[in-house]
Write a protein that holds these residues in place. Structure first.
Motif, PDB file in Angstrom:
ATOM      1  N   LYS A 186       0.834  -1.205   0.000  1.00 50.81           N
ATOM      2  CA  LYS A 186       0.000   0.000   0.000  1.00 50.81           C
ATOM      3  C   LYS A 186       0.869   1.255   0.000  1.00 50.81           C
ATOM      4  O   LYS A 186       0.530   2.252  -0.646  1.00 50.81           O
ATOM      5  N   GLU A 187       1.975   1.207   0.719  1.00 47.81           N
ATOM      6  CA  GLU A 187       2.887   2.347   0.744  1.00 47.81           C
ATOM      7  C   GLU A 187       3.522   2.560  -0.631  1.00 47.81           C
ATOM      8  O   GLU A 187       3.664   3.700  -1.092  1.00 47.81           O
ATOM      9  N   LEU A 188       3.889   1.465  -1.285  1.00 45.76           N
ATOM     10  CA  LEU A 188       4.452   1.566  -2.623  1.00 45.76           C
ATOM     11  C   LEU A 188       3.459   2.213  -3.581  1.00 45.76           C
ATOM     12  O   LEU A 188       3.820   3.092  -4.374  1.00 45.76           O
ATOM     13  N   ILE A 189       2.208   1.781  -3.512  1.00 46.33           N
ATOM     14  CA  ILE A 189       1.183   2.315  -4.398  1.00 46.33           C
ATOM     15  C   ILE A 189       0.876   3.772  -4.080  1.00 46.33           C
ATOM     16  O   ILE A 189       0.594   4.581  -4.980  1.00 46.33           O
ATOM     17  N   LYS A 190       0.959   4.119  -2.810  1.00 50.72           N
ATOM     18  CA  LYS A 190       0.767   5.521  -2.428  1.00 50.72           C
ATOM     19  C   LYS A 190       1.810   6.399  -3.105  1.00 50.72           C
ATOM     20  O   LYS A 190       1.512   7.527  -3.537  1.00 50.72           O
ATOM     21  N   ASN A 191       3.028   5.896  -3.198  1.00 49.74           N
ATOM     22  CA  ASN A 191       4.098   6.643  -3.854  1.00 49.74           C
ATOM     23  C   ASN A 191       4.049   6.527  -5.367  1.00 49.74           C
ATOM     24  O   ASN A 191       4.635   7.366  -6.070  1.00 49.74           O
ATOM     25  N   ASP A 192       3.377   5.510  -5.858  1.00 47.16           N
ATOM     26  CA  ASP A 192       3.300   5.285  -7.308  1.00 47.16           C
ATOM     27  C   ASP A 192       1.901   4.775  -7.672  1.00 47.16           C
ATOM     28  O   ASP A 192       1.705   3.588  -7.908  1.00 47.16           O
ATOM     29  N   PRO A 193       0.897   5.664  -7.721  1.00 51.56           N
ATOM     30  CA  PRO A 193      -0.497   5.239  -7.974  1.00 51.56           C
ATOM     31  C   PRO A 193      -0.671   4.507  -9.298  1.00 51.56           C
ATOM     32  O   PRO A 193      -1.565   3.659  -9.424  1.00 51.56           O
ATOM     33  N   GLN A 194       0.155   4.807 -10.289  1.00 49.90           N
ATOM     34  CA  GLN A 194       0.010   4.151 -11.584  1.00 49.90           C
ATOM     35  C   GLN A 194       0.307   2.656 -11.504  1.00 49.90           C
ATOM     36  O   GLN A 194      -0.120   1.885 -12.370  1.00 49.90           O
ATOM     37  N   HIS A 195       1.021   2.267 -10.479  1.00 49.55           N
ATOM     38  CA  HIS A 195       1.320   0.845 -10.289  1.00 49.55           C
ATOM     39  C   HIS A 195       0.022   0.053 -10.099  1.00 49.55           C
ATOM     40  O   HIS A 195      -0.169  -1.004 -10.695  1.00 49.55           O
ATOM     41  N   LEU A 196      -0.875   0.566  -9.276  1.00 49.51           N
ATOM     42  CA  LEU A 196      -2.162  -0.098  -9.058  1.00 49.51           C
ATOM     43  C   LEU A 196      -3.026  -0.025 -10.318  1.00 49.51           C
ATOM     44  O   LEU A 196      -3.741  -0.981 -10.639  1.00 49.51           O
ATOM     45  N   ASP A 197      -2.958   1.083 -11.030  1.00 49.77           N
ATOM     46  CA  ASP A 197      -3.730   1.216 -12.272  1.00 49.77           C
ATOM     47  C   ASP A 197      -3.315   0.148 -13.277  1.00 49.77           C
ATOM     48  O   ASP A 197      -4.158  -0.422 -13.980  1.00 49.77           O
ATOM     49  N   TRP A 198      -2.002  -0.127 -13.343  1.00 50.20           N
ATOM     50  CA  TRP A 198      -1.519  -1.146 -14.279  1.00 50.20           C
ATOM     51  C   TRP A 198      -2.087  -2.510 -13.916  1.00 50.20           C
ATOM     52  O   TRP A 198      -2.550  -3.254 -14.784  1.00 50.20           O
ATOM     53  N   TYR A 199      -2.063  -2.843 -12.636  1.00 52.40           N
ATOM     54  CA  TYR A 199      -2.589  -4.137 -12.197  1.00 52.40           C
ATOM     55  C   TYR A 199      -4.092  -4.237 -12.452  1.00 52.40           C
ATOM     56  O   TYR A 199      -4.597  -5.287 -12.853  1.00 52.40           O
ATOM     57  N   THR A 200      -4.812  -3.158 -12.221  1.00 47.96           N
ATOM     58  CA  THR A 200      -6.258  -3.167 -12.465  1.00 47.96           C
ATOM     59  C   THR A 200      -6.548  -3.377 -13.948  1.00 47.96           C
ATOM     60  O   THR A 200      -7.431  -4.163 -14.323  1.00 47.96           O
ATOM     61  N   HIS A 201      -5.793  -2.692 -14.795  1.00 51.96           N
ATOM     62  CA  HIS A 201      -5.958  -2.853 -16.245  1.00 51.96           C
ATOM     63  C   HIS A 201      -5.683  -4.291 -16.668  1.00 51.96           C
ATOM     64  O   HIS A 201      -6.435  -4.885 -17.447  1.00 51.96           O
ATOM     65  N   LYS A 202      -4.587  -4.868 -16.156  1.00 48.43           N
ATOM     66  CA  LYS A 202      -4.256  -6.247 -16.504  1.00 48.43           C
ATOM     67  C   LYS A 202      -5.296  -7.224 -15.998  1.00 48.43           C
ATOM     68  O   LYS A 202      -5.613  -8.221 -16.658  1.00 48.43           O
ATOM     69  N   CYS A 203      -5.856  -6.936 -14.835  1.00 50.22           N
ATOM     70  CA  CYS A 203      -6.879  -7.819 -14.277  1.00 50.22           C
ATOM     71  C   CYS A 203      -8.100  -7.866 -15.184  1.00 50.22           C
ATOM     72  O   CYS A 203      -8.607  -8.936 -15.511  1.00 50.22           O
ATOM     73  N   HIS A 204      -8.573  -6.694 -15.604  1.00 52.47           N
ATOM     74  CA  HIS A 204      -9.753  -6.649 -16.478  1.00 52.47           C
ATOM     75  C   HIS A 204      -9.462  -7.308 -17.819  1.00 52.47           C
ATOM     76  O   HIS A 204     -10.305  -8.054 -18.357  1.00 52.47           O
ATOM     77  N   GLY A 205      -8.292  -7.039 -18.376  1.00 53.82           N
ATOM     78  CA  GLY A 205      -7.957  -7.626 -19.664  1.00 53.82           C
ATOM     79  C   GLY A 205      -7.846  -9.137 -19.613  1.00 53.82           C
ATOM     80  O   GLY A 205      -8.366  -9.847 -20.482  1.00 53.82           O
ATOM     81  N   ASN A 206      -7.182  -9.640 -18.606  1.00 59.80           N
ATOM     82  CA  ASN A 206      -7.030 -11.090 -18.470  1.00 59.80           C
ATOM     83  C   ASN A 206      -8.363 -11.781 -18.216  1.00 59.80           C
ATOM     84  O   ASN A 206      -8.569 -12.926 -18.631  1.00 59.80           O
ATOM     85  N   LYS A 207      -9.240 -11.107 -17.513  1.00 59.94           N
ATOM     86  CA  LYS A 207     -10.555 -11.696 -17.249  1.00 59.94           C
ATOM     87  C   LYS A 207     -11.259 -12.023 -18.559  1.00 59.94           C
ATOM     88  O   LYS A 207     -11.770 -13.142 -18.738  1.00 59.94           O
ATOM     89  N   GLU A 208     -11.296 -11.070 -19.484  1.00 61.40           N
ATOM     90  CA  GLU A 208     -11.988 -11.301 -20.753  1.00 61.40           C
ATOM     91  C   GLU A 208     -11.306 -12.414 -21.544  1.00 61.40           C
ATOM     92  O   GLU A 208     -11.964 -13.293 -22.110  1.00 61.40           O
ATOM     93  N   VAL A 209      -9.977 -12.396 -21.586  1.00 58.94           N
ATOM     94  CA  VAL A 209      -9.231 -13.395 -22.354  1.00 58.94           C
ATOM     95  C   VAL A 209      -9.413 -14.791 -21.771  1.00 58.94           C
ATOM     96  O   VAL A 209      -9.667 -15.759 -22.492  1.00 58.94           O
ATOM     97  N   PHE A 210      -9.305 -14.889 -20.450  1.00 62.52           N
ATOM     98  CA  PHE A 210      -9.386 -16.199 -19.818  1.00 62.52           C
ATOM     99  C   PHE A 210     -10.763 -16.829 -19.942  1.00 62.52           C
ATOM    100  O   PHE A 210     -10.883 -18.035 -20.150  1.00 62.52           O
ATOM    101  N   MET A 211     -11.779 -16.032 -19.793  1.00 64.02           N
ATOM    102  CA  MET A 211     -13.131 -16.590 -19.898  1.00 64.02           C
ATOM    103  C   MET A 211     -13.406 -17.072 -21.319  1.00 64.02           C
ATOM    104  O   MET A 211     -14.064 -18.091 -21.528  1.00 64.02           O
ATOM    105  N   ALA A 212     -12.871 -16.344 -22.314  1.00 64.81           N
ATOM    106  CA  ALA A 212     -13.016 -16.796 -23.699  1.00 64.81           C
ATOM    107  C   ALA A 212     -12.203 -18.069 -23.935  1.00 64.81           C
ATOM    108  O   ALA A 212     -12.651 -19.002 -24.617  1.00 64.81           O
ATOM    109  N   ASN A 213     -11.017 -18.121 -23.363  1.00 65.19           N
ATOM    110  CA  ASN A 213     -10.153 -19.275 -23.578  1.00 65.19           C
ATOM    111  C   ASN A 213     -10.680 -20.546 -22.929  1.00 65.19           C
ATOM    112  O   ASN A 213     -10.533 -21.641 -23.479  1.00 65.19           O
ATOM    113  N   ILE A 214     -11.277 -20.427 -21.748  1.00 66.48           N
ATOM    114  CA  ILE A 214     -11.774 -21.648 -21.111  1.00 66.48           C
ATOM    115  C   ILE A 214     -12.941 -22.208 -21.902  1.00 66.48           C
ATOM    116  O   ILE A 214     -13.101 -23.428 -22.031  1.00 66.48           O
TER     117      ILE A 214
END
Length: 355
Positions: free
Chosen positions: A79-107
């Motif tokens: 949490k401290e790292l993300i406080k100093n670098d908010p874009q870090h959490l944004d990247w993970y959120t973006h990857k989470c949403h993207g992988n969700k769509e890909v994985f559900m299609a792939n299964i």
């Protein structure tokens, strides 16, 4: 099937799914790891269709699933790292949403490829990197699994995919032609992933490299009861404890308890051995062994003189320590009243099991 298909963890699809570090082995003190676990499931009740987790040195640091809108940090230092670098959490959120769509299609694509129309099915990926802070050696990996079996994996040395199952061969042929993606994978796992891992280790060093020694004791309620090997006060929770005979781990007559949290943030666990069919003269062949990376192994021999029990007069109890100090019968009672659901790790590596 989409070229971004993504998972591998050797999992039992009928096990309760948990994609954090529950199936990982604890890294050596100078070897650090950053691992990402992604699971897509179909037909599994009471479990999200998509779950992702980031794990550093087998400590879960981030999480997302199909029911929440953003990735979530799971450690204070993260949490401290993300406080100093908010874009870090944004990247993970973006990857989470993207992988969700890909994985559900792939299964869904895999179900068709395997000619499956119903039942529970699981598609998983484990990817990430390891870094040895003494030698500087870096290792990357990207592995996928389907329904608990290896499906496809990336060989970073040859930049080709290996397919142990015939159903994965079409995917291999397609992915092997994607040279730009292969080069990106090589760059990511050899450069970007280790850079992030080093940053995480710097932020979370005090927690990630903490290793607390446990106290181990042998407990028995009555002469006919199982002998409980009880360890408490250890950290982290990625510990192994088992009974052995003549130096070999045994499973018959052995019952493993859950790893439970103590009030001070450490953990406790118990492994029972049924001694009703063990002749007294053979007791010396049995030992309880506790293992935790960063801590010297503790081995307790099955010795009646070392057993704490409530059927012996207290004055007859031995006073000597066992593995750093003997814990009294109260710890056995505490283990009975402390309730928490934790997960068991396989000693064989990346295997998902239900504790």
């Amino acid at each position: 099937m989409s070229h971004q298909l993504t998972p591998h963890l050797y999992a039992n699809k009928m096990s309760r799914l948990y994609v954090f570090c529950l199936f990982c082995q604890f890294a050596a003190p100078v070897k650090h790891s950053l691992k990402y676990f992604i699971t897509a499931s179909s037909g599994v009740p009471d479990f999200p269709e998509f779950v992702g987790a980031a794990v550093v040195n087998d400590v879960q640091v981030g999480y997302c699933d199909s029911s929440i809108s953003r990735a979530e940090p799971k450690q204070e230092w993260m949490k401290e790292l993300i406080k100093n670098d908010p874009q870090h959490l944004d990247w993970y959120t973006h990857k989470c949403h993207g992988n969700k769509e890909v994985f559900m299609a792939n299964i869904n694509g895999l179900k068709q490829r395997f000619n499956q129309t119903g039942g529970a099915h699981v598609l998983q990926r484990m990817n990430g990197c390891e870094w040895d802070d003494e030698t500087g050696e870096i290792t990357g990996f990207n592995q996928y699994g389907y329904d608990g079996e290896d499906f496809i994996a990336l060989d970073l040395q040859t930049l080709t995919w290996t397919a142990p199952k015939p159903q994965a061969f079409p995917t291999k042929l397609m992915w092997d032609t994607e040279k730009t993606r292969l080069e990106y994978n090589k760059y990511y796992y050899i450069h970007r992933c280790p850079d992030w891992l080093k940053k995480y280790v710097q932020y979370g060093r005090s927690d990630l490299q903490r290793a607390d020694h446990p106290s181990v004791s042998l407990l028995q309620k009555t002469p006919s009861s199982a002998v409980s090997c009880h360890a408490t006060g250890f950290y982290p929770d990625r510990a192994l404890m088992f009974w052995s005979k003549d130096g070999e781990e045994i499973h018959e007559g052995v019952e493993h308890g859950e790893i439970l949290p103590n009030h001070d943030g450490t953990f406790q666990m118990t492994v029972d051995l049924n001694v009703s069919s063990v002749p007294e003269e053979d007791w010396r062949r049995y030992h309880c062994e506790f293992q935790l990376s960063g801590v010297q192994d503790i081995i307790a021999g099955l010795d009646r003189a070392l057993i704490r029990t409530n059927w012996v007069v207290p004055s007859q109890f031995p006073s000597g320590p066992l593995g750093g100090g003997v814990v009294g019968l109260l710890l056995l009672l505490a283990a009975c009243i402390t309730g928490a659901f934790v997960w068991r790790r396989s000693r064989d590596g990346f295997r998902l099991v239900n504790r």
